[in-house]
Scaffold this motif. Structure first.
Motif, mmCIF file in Angstrom:
data_model
loop_
_atom_site.group_PDB
_atom_site.id
_atom_site.type_symbol
_atom_site.label_atom_id
_atom_site.label_comp_id
_atom_site.label_asym_id
_atom_site.label_seq_id
_atom_site.Cartn_x
_atom_site.Cartn_y
_atom_site.Cartn_z
ATOM 1 N N PRO A 39 13.307 -9.141 -13.533
ATOM 2 C CA PRO A 39 12.538 -10.330 -13.916
ATOM 3 C C PRO A 39 11.334 -10.626 -13.027
ATOM 4 N N VAL A 40 11.157 -9.875 -11.946
ATOM 5 C CA VAL A 40 10.053 -10.125 -11.014
ATOM 6 C C VAL A 40 8.846 -9.332 -11.491
ATOM 7 N N VAL A 41 7.873 -10.019 -12.049
ATOM 8 C CA VAL A 41 6.748 -9.333 -12.692
ATOM 9 C C VAL A 41 5.584 -9.108 -11.746
ATOM 10 N N ARG A 42 5.574 -9.774 -10.587
ATOM 11 C CA ARG A 42 4.486 -9.563 -9.628
ATOM 12 C C ARG A 42 4.910 -10.099 -8.267
ATOM 13 N N THR A 43 4.471 -9.455 -7.210
ATOM 14 C CA THR A 43 4.665 -9.981 -5.862
ATOM 15 C C THR A 43 3.370 -9.884 -5.074
ATOM 16 N N TRP A 44 3.226 -10.762 -4.114
ATOM 17 C CA TRP A 44 2.183 -10.676 -3.082
ATOM 18 C C TRP A 44 2.881 -10.620 -1.742
ATOM 19 N N PRO A 45 2.663 -9.603 -0.942
ATOM 20 C CA PRO A 45 1.941 -8.365 -1.239
ATOM 21 C C PRO A 45 2.717 -7.514 -2.241
ATOM 22 N N ALA A 46 2.007 -6.594 -2.868
ATOM 23 C CA ALA A 46 2.608 -5.801 -3.941
ATOM 24 C C ALA A 46 3.802 -4.988 -3.458
ATOM 25 N N ASP A 47 3.729 -4.474 -2.227
ATOM 26 C CA ASP A 47 4.814 -3.606 -1.765
ATOM 27 C C ASP A 47 6.073 -4.375 -1.388
ATOM 28 N N ALA A 48 6.030 -5.720 -1.445
ATOM 29 C CA ALA A 48 7.242 -6.498 -1.194
ATOM 30 C C ALA A 48 8.261 -6.298 -2.303
ATOM 31 N N ALA A 49 7.824 -5.829 -3.460
ATOM 32 C CA ALA A 49 8.741 -5.642 -4.583
ATOM 33 C C ALA A 49 9.865 -4.668 -4.240
ATOM 34 N N LYS A 50 9.581 -3.727 -3.354
ATOM 35 C CA LYS A 50 10.610 -2.731 -3.029
ATOM 36 C C LYS A 50 11.771 -3.334 -2.228
ATOM 37 N N LEU A 51 11.599 -4.546 -1.710
ATOM 38 C CA LEU A 51 12.653 -5.200 -0.931
ATOM 39 C C LEU A 51 13.643 -5.960 -1.808
ATOM 40 N N ILE A 52 13.350 -6.084 -3.098
ATOM 41 C CA ILE A 52 14.239 -6.826 -4.000
ATOM 42 C C ILE A 52 15.403 -5.931 -4.386
ATOM 43 N N GLN A 53 16.628 -6.399 -4.110
ATOM 44 C CA GLN A 53 17.822 -5.636 -4.461
ATOM 45 C C GLN A 53 18.887 -6.589 -4.984
ATOM 46 N N GLN A 54 19.471 -6.236 -6.102
ATOM 47 C CA GLN A 54 20.496 -7.101 -6.676
ATOM 48 C C GLN A 54 21.807 -6.983 -5.937
ATOM 49 N N SER A 55 22.108 -5.838 -5.371
ATOM 50 C CA SER A 55 23.364 -5.659 -4.648
ATOM 51 C C SER A 55 23.085 -5.090 -3.268
ATOM 52 N N GLY A 56 24.042 -5.280 -2.376
ATOM 53 C CA GLY A 56 23.921 -4.815 -0.998
ATOM 54 C C GLY A 56 24.594 -5.795 -0.066
ATOM 55 N N TRP A 57 24.953 -5.330 1.109
ATOM 56 C CA TRP A 57 25.688 -6.156 2.053
ATOM 57 C C TRP A 57 24.805 -6.520 3.253
ATOM 58 N N GLU A 58 24.647 -7.814 3.445
ATOM 59 C CA GLU A 58 23.906 -8.374 4.573
ATOM 60 C C GLU A 58 22.495 -7.789 4.694
ATOM 61 N N ILE A 59 21.779 -7.830 3.571
ATOM 62 C CA ILE A 59 20.362 -7.454 3.567
ATOM 63 C C ILE A 59 19.499 -8.681 3.294
ATOM 64 N N PHE A 60 20.061 -9.847 3.604
ATOM 65 C CA PHE A 60 19.405 -11.112 3.263
ATOM 66 C C PHE A 60 18.201 -11.427 4.131
ATOM 67 N N ASP A 61 17.961 -10.651 5.179
ATOM 68 C CA ASP A 61 16.776 -10.865 6.006
ATOM 69 C C ASP A 61 15.739 -9.758 5.820
ATOM 70 N N ALA A 62 15.826 -9.035 4.717
ATOM 71 C CA ALA A 62 14.910 -7.914 4.483
ATOM 72 C C ALA A 62 13.459 -8.354 4.424
#
Length: 853
Positions: A360-383
């Motif tokens: 659902p994330v159609v755009r980010t600033w900066p653009a390369d921040a999109a790679k930090l979005i993850q639906q699952s994972g353990w203790e990656i909340f400070d990415a």
């Protein structure tokens, strides 16, 4: 310095101070060969402004002509003259983008202040001055409320100066004539809500409660104001900071009352086009603290709290400060981190594409921040710490243009920027120590008024579940398997200690092995054969639901909270159903609706906070301890004795540490599958069922107490109040000096063992001191070290007998906890008086009350 828009992406990728020379080199390279895509981006922006605003963007033709001329010059200019041509292009970009009618039609309101100092969490920005609150003295004064005239060449006007305090969170009234904001006038003050005329005259204070912080005010379509406040004192479960809930008041400051009851923080309210409030909410039930901050909505009267986006996404850890983008059905928000300031990347989310994850994330600033979005994972909340170029306070001017505060490149200074979807980031204004909260100071559309549905004379609400079998993560649940729905309250944390137990985070005081919540079973209701349920729930309780089978064992459980206001009727389609879908069409009338709402059936007596020692330990004492005790073969496998250790008791420690139970603790953000945890998945239950000499001796009530404890996520303490707030975990009857000496005598690092991961098992028995495992190393009873260590343990046992902890009969909270409880009760009395005034048509103001504790 502010870079030309086309170089912002270079800055974004080279923000590290040590690579500044590399950044300059990249800029010089880019300056000699301008990318055609960037030229096209400027043409697209000019063309869009011209087509959208017509005569309001009067210089559009001029800007396009200048751009065409410069493009031709860049293609034929000698390298030595390129810089001069590019300087003209930079000026054109500045002129064309700042001529945007959305900028020039009215002044831009903004705040000047220092950046908040970093603290435990992104909500910890107000550093309360109130007595007995956790505060590290990080308040940074020096602030002002100002306007920027973009059409007037960037002229800046000061509306309100606050040299010893901080102005924050401004919002503009729909008529553009008034501004509401939060202000703390000095370090000794608290944040209160004020109102000011748009020309800087007529300052009025609307709230004034002592030792209360009021933040994030927002004008409502019905004339009221909603804001976040610490008026119900509650604390961060994974630390010690005071939290805030949503409140509302009349436009003159009268009849302040609470409309949000989640257990942690509700903030950054903004309006959706339909009149609902969009806000960010931090709360966690049976899950980890770090990725539990998402976007929610609520009606202005406090009814209809509902998830908007991001509650089960592992990264970002913080989805905050969102605003609806006009005409799009989308929202712009900050993607940040748990342990950071309230800044990070910006993101546009389109809820029609999903409720979680990257899709659902159609755009980010900066653009390369999109790679930090993850639906699952353990203790990656400070990415999102890794985002070097940070943004905050986004404000959509329209579908394609946005105001924001953003790093300028001078240390952590923030400036005001105009962003667009064509790739430009244009600096509008910067001044030390920093600029924040940009928004237009002019009229804007008033959303429709949503009629109030709250009944202040009632104490109950109603929930309706259409079909519990519908929704995600219910695979494998056969029709008819669910017989009961259990309603559990997750109470707020009203007390805190400095020492802690290390669960998934800092438990201050210790509560459970791994997670943070205490529980109160409010009762159960039947589920009809078609999966429907219809039942009453006490209003304004933060509750969650569990589905039970015929044996009372949990099939599925919520891991977030819900609430109803007095008189509210709330409903859902199923368990973890897609909230974007309309209710299912059914051929038959739901069975549960054929009768009045069910009343909650008590669980072995009146509702109470769940205590392991009171509810479960007696079962072990009667049925198991004769075999499973200190010094027995079965006890070496699993010791179920009730002997109290420094923090918990022996049985509790053993069952958790040896993994006889399979529960979530403070588990991951993802929704879990039915039957995947709890009593159905626990080794202890499998053993009891397979071993008649053990499980066969249990009565139905014994069995129910065991499986219910497991299905509640295996809690221990019933209350956050404690008897020993200055000692280990807030629970130990031995102080640090005594523990240090005991460590010297036994070689056991007791203080290091106050950790679920490092714990070695029970080391002390305050019930039978001579059986304490830490003494087993001494072969001779007369050993002087053993005798001294035993004397220390006996001293602790005597203190526990005189002053029981919260897990034992006769418990009395510490003096500081009694003070905090008195403060809480006084605040509740204020709340009730305000509600009575509202119900009777009277007016009650903060100034009408005497000082509370």
């Amino acid at each position: 310095m502010g870079l030309p828009s086309r170089f912002e992406h270079l800055y974004s990728n080279t923000m590290n101070q040590s690579s500044f020379c590399g950044m300059l080199l990249l800029i010089l390279v880019a300056a000699t060969s301008l990318n055609a895509t960037e030229l096209q981006a400027l043409r697209s922006a000019i063309t869009d402004l011209q087509q959208t605003y017509g005569g309001r963007y009067a210089r559009g033709d001029e800007f396009l002509a200048r751009l065409t001329q410069l493009e031709a010059q860049l293609g034929s200019t000698a390298p030595a003259e390129t810089n001069a041509v590019q300087a003209k292009l930079d000026q054109l970009e500045h002129d064309a983008l700042l001529a945007n009618p959305l900028l020039t039609a009215q002044p831009i309101l903004f705040v000047v202040r220092q950046q908040y100092r970093p603290d435990h969490h992104n909500t910890a920005t107000f550093f309360p001055s109130a007595q007995h609150e956790f505060n590290d003295g990080a308040f940074t004064p020096g602030s002002a409320l100002k306007t920027l005239e973009v059409a007037g060449g960037g002229a800046v006007k000061t509306l309100l100066d606050c040299p010893q305090g901080v102005v924050r969170d401004p919002e503009v009234h729909f008529d553009g004539r008034r501004i509401v904001f939060s202000m703390r006038t000095n370090a000794a003050d608290s944040y209160h809500i004020y109102e000011l005329n748009a020309d800087g005259t007529g300052l009025r204070q609307l709230t004034s409660a002592r030792d209360v912080d009021d933040l994030d005010p927002l004008y409502l379509p019905d004339g009221g104001i909603v804001f976040s406040s610490t008026r119900e004192p509650k604390y961060c479960m994974c630390n010690r900071h005071i939290m805030a809930n949503l409140y509302r008041m009349d436009g003159d400051g009268a009849n302040i009352h609470q409309i949000g009851k989640s257990t942690l923080f509700e903030g950054h309210g903004s309006l959706l086009p339909d009149g609902r409030i969009l806000y960010d909410r931090w709360e966690y039930v049976d899950r980890n603290f770090g990725d539990a901050q998402a976007l929610w909505t609520v009606n202005p009267d406090g009814t209809g709290h509902a998830l908007y986006w991001g509650n089960n996404t592992a990264s970002p850890g913080a989805v905050i400060d969102a605003r609806a983008i006009p005409g799009t059905g989308q929202a712009i928000t900050v993607f940040g981190s748990c342990h950071d300031r309230p800044w990070g990347a910006l993101a546009i989310i389109d809820r029609s594409l999903g409720m979680d994850g990257p899709e659902p994330v159609v755009r980010t600033w900066p653009a390369d921040a999109a790679k930090l979005i993850q639906q699952s994972g353990w203790e990656i909340f400070d990415a999102f710490h890794n985002v070097k170029l940070k943004y905050e306070d986004p404000y959509p001017l329209g579908p394609k243009y946005f105001l924001t505060a953003r790093m300028t490149g001078h240390n952590e200074e923030m400036g005001l920027y105009l962003l667009d979807i064509f790739g430009h980031e244009t600096l509008l204004h910067a001044e030390p120590p920093g600029c924040f909260d940009p928004l237009p100071l002019g009229p804007h559309t008033r959303p429709p008024v949503i009629p109030a549905r709250r009944d202040y004379a009632s104490s109950q609400g109603v929930f309706y579940v259409q079909d519990v079998y519908q929704g995600t993560h219910m695979a494998g649940v056969k029709p008819g398997a669910v017989k009961w729905l259990r309603v559990v309250e997750a109470p707020e944390k009203r007390f805190w200690t400095r020492p802690s137990w290390n669960g998934q985070g800092q438990e201050a005081p210790a509560m459970n092995w791994h997670d943070f919540n205490n529980k109160r079973i409010l009762g159960t209701v039947p589920v009809a054969s078609d999966g429907s349920a219809y039942f009453e729930v006490p209003a304004e309780k933060f509750v969650y639901f569990q589905l039970l089978d015929a044996e009372g064992m949990m099939i599925q459980s919520m891991r977030s909270g819900a609430m109803v206001q007095p008189g509210e009727q709330a409903s859902c389609g199923g368990c973890h159903e897609d909230r974007r879908q309309a209710p299912m069409a059914t051929a038959a009338h739901p069975q549960a609706l054929n009768r009045k709402p069910d009343r909650l059936r008590e669980w072995h007596g009146a509702a109470r906070e769940f205590s392991f020692r009171a509810e479960v330990q007696p079962v072990w004492d009667r049925q198991c301890v004769p075999c499973h005790d200190f010094g027995t073969p079965a006890g070496r496998m699993l010791n179920l004795a009730g002997d109290r250790d420094l923090v918990f008791n022996t049985a509790y420690n053993e069952l958790w540490r040896k993994k006889y139970i399979h529960v979530m603790g403070a588990g991951p953000s993802e929704i879990q599958a039915a039957y995947s945890w709890g009593s159905h998945a626990s080794k202890l239950i499998t053993f009891l069922r397979a071993t008649p000499r053990c499980g066969g001796a249990l009565s139905p009530e014994d069995w129910d107490r065991i499986v219910t404890w497991i299905d509640l996520n295996a809690p221990y303490y019933p209350s956050y109040a404690c008897a020993y707030p200055d000692n280990l975990g807030g629970r130990a009857p031995l102080d640090d000096k005594q523990l240090a000496r005991l460590e010297e005598l036994t070689g056991v690092p007791f203080r290091q063992l106050a950790d679920h991961g490092n714990n070695r098992g029970p080391q002390i028995s305050f019930d039978r001191p001579e059986l304490s495992p830490c003494l087993a190393q001494f072969s001779a009873p007369a050993n002087p070290k053993r005798q001294e260590a035993l004397a220390l343990i006996r001293a602790g046992a005597e203190r526990l007998a005189r002053q029981p902890e919260a897990d034992a009969p006769g418990f009395q909270p510490s003096a500081i906890d009694q003070w905090r409880n008195a403060k809480y009760q006084a605040r509740q009395q204020r709340e009730q008086r305000n509600r009575q005034a509202r119900q009777s048509g009277a007016k009650q103001f903060d100034a009408d009350f005497i000082t509370v504790p």
